[in-house]
Design a protein around this motif. Structure first.
Motif, mmCIF file in Angstrom:
data_model
loop_
_atom_site.group_PDB
_atom_site.id
_atom_site.type_symbol
_atom_site.label_atom_id
_atom_site.label_comp_id
_atom_site.label_asym_id
_atom_site.label_seq_id
_atom_site.Cartn_x
_atom_site.Cartn_y
_atom_site.Cartn_z
ATOM 1 N N ALA A 11 0.636 -1.088 0.075
ATOM 2 C CA ALA A 11 -0.053 0.091 0.089
ATOM 3 C C ALA A 11 0.899 1.327 0.039
ATOM 4 N N VAL A 12 1.950 1.157 0.705
ATOM 5 C CA VAL A 12 2.618 2.458 0.988
ATOM 6 C C VAL A 12 3.397 2.790 -0.422
ATOM 7 N N LEU A 13 4.058 1.636 -1.060
ATOM 8 C CA LEU A 13 4.534 1.978 -2.485
ATOM 9 C C LEU A 13 3.443 2.256 -3.564
ATOM 10 N N GLY A 14 2.226 1.771 -3.360
ATOM 11 C CA GLY A 14 1.232 2.387 -4.323
ATOM 12 C C GLY A 14 0.900 3.618 -4.197
ATOM 13 N N LEU A 15 0.644 4.053 -2.986
ATOM 14 C CA LEU A 15 0.371 5.453 -2.566
ATOM 15 C C LEU A 15 1.634 6.692 -3.092
ATOM 16 N N LEU A 16 2.838 6.114 -2.947
ATOM 17 C CA LEU A 16 3.694 6.979 -3.272
ATOM 18 C C LEU A 16 4.176 6.865 -4.886
ATOM 19 N N ARG A 17 3.461 5.831 -5.514
ATOM 20 C CA ARG A 17 3.658 5.952 -6.861
ATOM 21 C C ARG A 17 2.799 7.182 -7.676
ATOM 22 N N GLU A 18 1.701 7.473 -6.673
ATOM 23 C CA GLU A 18 0.995 8.604 -7.036
ATOM 24 C C GLU A 18 1.652 9.806 -6.894
ATOM 25 N N SER A 19 2.378 10.046 -5.797
ATOM 26 C CA SER A 19 3.109 11.355 -5.422
ATOM 27 C C SER A 19 3.897 11.033 -4.147
ATOM 28 N N PRO A 20 5.224 11.911 -4.131
ATOM 29 C CA PRO A 20 5.913 11.759 -2.814
ATOM 30 C C PRO A 20 5.086 12.287 -1.804
ATOM 31 N N MET A 21 5.218 11.894 -0.608
ATOM 32 C CA MET A 21 4.276 12.276 0.534
ATOM 33 C C MET A 21 5.461 12.034 1.988
ATOM 34 N N HIS A 22 5.016 12.795 2.806
ATOM 35 C CA HIS A 22 5.930 12.452 4.145
ATOM 36 C C HIS A 22 5.056 11.693 4.985
ATOM 37 N N GLY A 23 5.659 11.472 6.339
ATOM 38 C CA GLY A 23 4.932 10.286 7.000
ATOM 39 C C GLY A 23 3.645 10.465 7.249
ATOM 40 N N TYR A 24 3.092 11.686 7.803
ATOM 41 C CA TYR A 24 1.640 11.927 8.179
ATOM 42 C C TYR A 24 0.861 11.775 6.972
ATOM 43 N N GLU A 25 1.092 12.411 5.796
ATOM 44 C CA GLU A 25 0.436 12.371 4.912
ATOM 45 C C GLU A 25 0.154 10.781 4.383
ATOM 46 N N GLU A 86 13.308 1.502 -9.135
ATOM 47 C CA GLU A 86 13.229 0.192 -8.657
ATOM 48 C C GLU A 86 12.385 -0.040 -7.881
ATOM 49 N N GLY A 87 11.681 0.938 -6.979
ATOM 50 C CA GLY A 87 10.659 0.899 -6.371
ATOM 51 C C GLY A 87 9.313 0.681 -6.985
ATOM 52 N N LYS A 88 9.400 1.298 -8.213
ATOM 53 C CA LYS A 88 8.211 1.446 -8.972
ATOM 54 C C LYS A 88 8.237 0.072 -9.794
ATOM 55 N N GLU A 89 9.297 -0.479 -10.300
ATOM 56 C CA GLU A 89 9.275 -1.779 -10.902
ATOM 57 C C GLU A 89 8.880 -2.974 -9.941
ATOM 58 N N HIS A 90 9.215 -2.668 -8.568
ATOM 59 C CA HIS A 90 8.699 -3.705 -7.737
ATOM 60 C C HIS A 90 7.113 -3.671 -7.313
ATOM 61 N N PHE A 91 6.787 -2.289 -7.257
ATOM 62 C CA PHE A 91 5.449 -2.208 -7.057
ATOM 63 C C PHE A 91 4.373 -2.787 -8.237
ATOM 64 N N GLU A 92 4.885 -2.618 -9.587
ATOM 65 C CA GLU A 92 4.460 -3.299 -10.751
ATOM 66 C C GLU A 92 4.508 -4.750 -10.623
ATOM 67 N N GLU A 93 5.515 -5.244 -10.108
ATOM 68 C CA GLU A 93 5.694 -6.795 -9.923
ATOM 69 C C GLU A 93 4.581 -7.171 -8.990
ATOM 70 N N LEU A 94 4.589 -6.550 -7.912
ATOM 71 C CA LEU A 94 3.398 -6.773 -7.027
ATOM 72 C C LEU A 94 2.059 -6.649 -7.387
ATOM 73 N N LEU A 95 1.771 -5.765 -8.506
ATOM 74 C CA LEU A 95 0.455 -5.530 -8.771
ATOM 75 C C LEU A 95 0.074 -6.609 -9.751
ATOM 76 N N SER A 96 1.030 -7.087 -10.391
ATOM 77 C CA SER A 96 0.795 -8.328 -11.510
ATOM 78 C C SER A 96 0.377 -9.833 -10.953
ATOM 79 N N GLN A 97 0.845 -9.865 -9.548
ATOM 80 C CA GLN A 97 0.655 -11.045 -8.684
ATOM 81 C C GLN A 97 -0.855 -11.374 -8.817
ATOM 82 N N THR A 98 -1.235 -12.630 -8.868
ATOM 83 C CA THR A 98 -2.801 -12.995 -8.784
ATOM 84 C C THR A 98 -2.879 -14.300 -8.054
#
Length: 224
Positions: A11-25, A86-98
């Motif tokens: 979930a963290v990787l997915g949210l940060l794929r949209e935009s950078p955020m700090h911890g509170y956001e 690398e994080g984007k690539e890893h998230f896309e790999e996770l996203l493809s898992q079924t």
């Protein structure tokens, strides 16, 4: 890595794929847009962020100019977390898992929240896997109820029926989603290549899509 922490990292990787955020956001988005994480605290989130940074999937950056000058006022500057290539690539790999984890109760809610970033064929496999799992669960519940009906008091029996109705409702909801996906329609019924938000009131697992208004800030929270 536990299943629970794996969901959080996803979930963290997915949210940060949209935009950078700090911890509170991040915590606010996890709590409000992804309801499955309402029980998470900073004590859980920050170790997760440190792990993702150590793996090279995130980088830490100072906040804006105003925030960077915060030490002069006695306040700590906020750290902004940004997804790396690398994080984007890893998230896309996770996203493809079924596999089964994609449609178990907690994982499915998180996966569904990111269906807008998921290819149609993967969405179909996850939805069909979820439906199959719930149909198996429903059959077991019916058999159990048939065996124990005469031994249950009225309130316990009503609770059993309520549980079955909840599963049946989600199966109907999944059937509608699968039908829409097969027809190439979005969830509002028009032809479209990308998914839209489901508006089925009360459907189990329905979560606000990332980008929805997260609501008012929680009083008393602080951020790093």
């Amino acid at each position: 890595m536990s299943r629970r922490s794996g969901i959080l990292e996803f979930a963290v990787l997915g949210l940060l794929r949209e935009s950078p955020m700090h911890g509170y956001e991040l915590r606010k988005r996890l709590n409000t847009s992804l309801g499955v994480f309402r029980a998470f605290s900073y004590g859980t989130l920050y170790p997760c962020l440190k792990t993702l940074v150590a793996n090279g999937w995130l980088i830490e950056e100072p906040g804006n100019t105003t925030e960077a000058a915060a030490p002069l006022t006695g306040r700590r500057a906020k750290i902004v977390y940004r997804l790396t290539a690398e994080g984007k690539e890893h998230f896309e790999e996770l996203l493809s898992q079924t596999g089964p984890d994609a449609y178990e109760d907690e994982h499915f809610a998180a996966r569904f929240a990111f269906f807008g970033q998921t290819s149609r064929d993967v969405r179909m496999r996850v939805l069909e896997g979820r439906r199959s799992r719930l149909e198996e669960r429903l059959e077991k519940m019916r058999l159990s109820l048939a065996r124990t009906r005469e031994r249950l008091d009225d309130y316990t029996l009503e609770l059993q029926r309520h549980g079955m109705e909840s599963v049946e409702r989600e199966v109907r909801w999944l059937n509608e989603l699968i039908e829409s996906e097969r027809a190439g329609r979005d969830l509002k019924g028009s032809a479209h290549g990308e998914p839209a938000r489901d508006t089925t009131e009360g459907a189990p697992g329905v979560l606000p899509r990332p980008g929805d208004d997260p609501g008012p800030d929680t009083p008393g929270d602080t951020a790093t």
